[in-house]
Scaffold this motif. Sequence first.
Motif, PDB file in Angstrom:
ATOM      1  N   ASN A 103       0.823  -1.207   0.000  1.00 29.84           N
ATOM      2  CA  ASN A 103       0.000   0.000   0.000  1.00 29.84           C
ATOM      3  C   ASN A 103       0.859   1.258   0.000  1.00 29.84           C
ATOM      4  OD1 ASN A 103      -2.258  -1.655   0.115  1.00 29.84           O
ATOM      5  ND2 ASN A 103      -2.589  -1.352   2.292  1.00 29.84           N
ATOM      6  N   ARG A 104       1.922   1.262   0.793  1.00 34.75           N
ATOM      7  CA  ARG A 104       2.813   2.427   0.858  1.00 34.75           C
ATOM      8  C   ARG A 104       3.554   2.631  -0.460  1.00 34.75           C
ATOM      9  NH1 ARG A 104       5.606   2.739   6.769  1.00 34.75           N
ATOM     10  NH2 ARG A 104       3.715   2.488   8.001  1.00 34.75           N
ATOM     11  N   THR A 143       2.562   1.631  -3.403  1.00 34.02           N
ATOM     12  CA  THR A 143       1.571   2.078  -4.372  1.00 34.02           C
ATOM     13  C   THR A 143       1.334   3.580  -4.245  1.00 34.02           C
ATOM     14  OG1 THR A 143       0.481  -0.079  -4.400  1.00 34.02           O
ATOM     15  CG2 THR A 143      -0.826   1.813  -5.145  1.00 34.02           C
ATOM     16  N   GLN A 144       1.145   4.051  -3.029  1.00 33.22           N
ATOM     17  CA  GLN A 144       0.900   5.474  -2.815  1.00 33.22           C
ATOM     18  C   GLN A 144       2.097   6.309  -3.252  1.00 33.22           C
ATOM     19  OE1 GLN A 144      -2.158   6.849  -1.731  1.00 33.22           O
ATOM     20  NE2 GLN A 144      -1.096   8.582  -2.658  1.00 33.22           N
ATOM     21  N   ASP A 145       3.301   5.864  -2.916  1.00 37.44           N
ATOM     22  CA  ASP A 145       4.504   6.612  -3.313  1.00 37.44           C
ATOM     23  C   ASP A 145       4.669   6.661  -4.828  1.00 37.44           C
ATOM     24  OD1 ASP A 145       5.152   7.325  -0.741  1.00 37.44           O
ATOM     25  OD2 ASP A 145       6.720   5.812  -0.510  1.00 37.44           O
ATOM     26  N   ASP A 201       2.164   9.158  -6.115  1.00 31.47           N
ATOM     27  CA  ASP A 201       2.594  10.520  -5.807  1.00 31.47           C
ATOM     28  C   ASP A 201       3.771  10.961  -6.681  1.00 31.47           C
ATOM     29  OD1 ASP A 201       0.655  10.559  -3.832  1.00 31.47           O
ATOM     30  OD2 ASP A 201       2.079  10.293  -2.173  1.00 31.47           O
ATOM     31  N   GLU A 250      -4.113   4.497  -9.101  1.00 30.44           N
ATOM     32  CA  GLU A 250      -3.922   3.224  -8.409  1.00 30.44           C
ATOM     33  C   GLU A 250      -4.124   2.025  -9.331  1.00 30.44           C
ATOM     34  OE1 GLU A 250      -5.289   0.998  -4.284  1.00 30.44           O
ATOM     35  OE2 GLU A 250      -6.295   2.843  -4.891  1.00 30.44           O
TER      36      GLU A 250
END
Length: 75
Positions: free
Chosen positions: A22-23, A25-27, A30, A36
């Motif tokens: 999850n981290r 993916t978010q990075d 960003d 996503e």
Amino acid sequence: MPHVIVKLYPGKSESQKQSLANRITQDVMDAFGYGEESVSVAFEEIRSTEWAEKVYRTDIQNPLGKLYKKPGYQM
């Protein structure tokens, strides 16, 4: 696209791997502006006895210009 592969020793829980996925993916979203739906993350567990052969020599020691963060403190 993009697809991230995390190589690690066995033993991390499914919840730990999901949290890291999850981290990551978010990075990626960003940093690159992807949605996503475009990001995938996989984990490849490598035993410590095979790490040098299957990971260090091929992905770290001789990365052919693909390694952006080497082991150690250098951020």
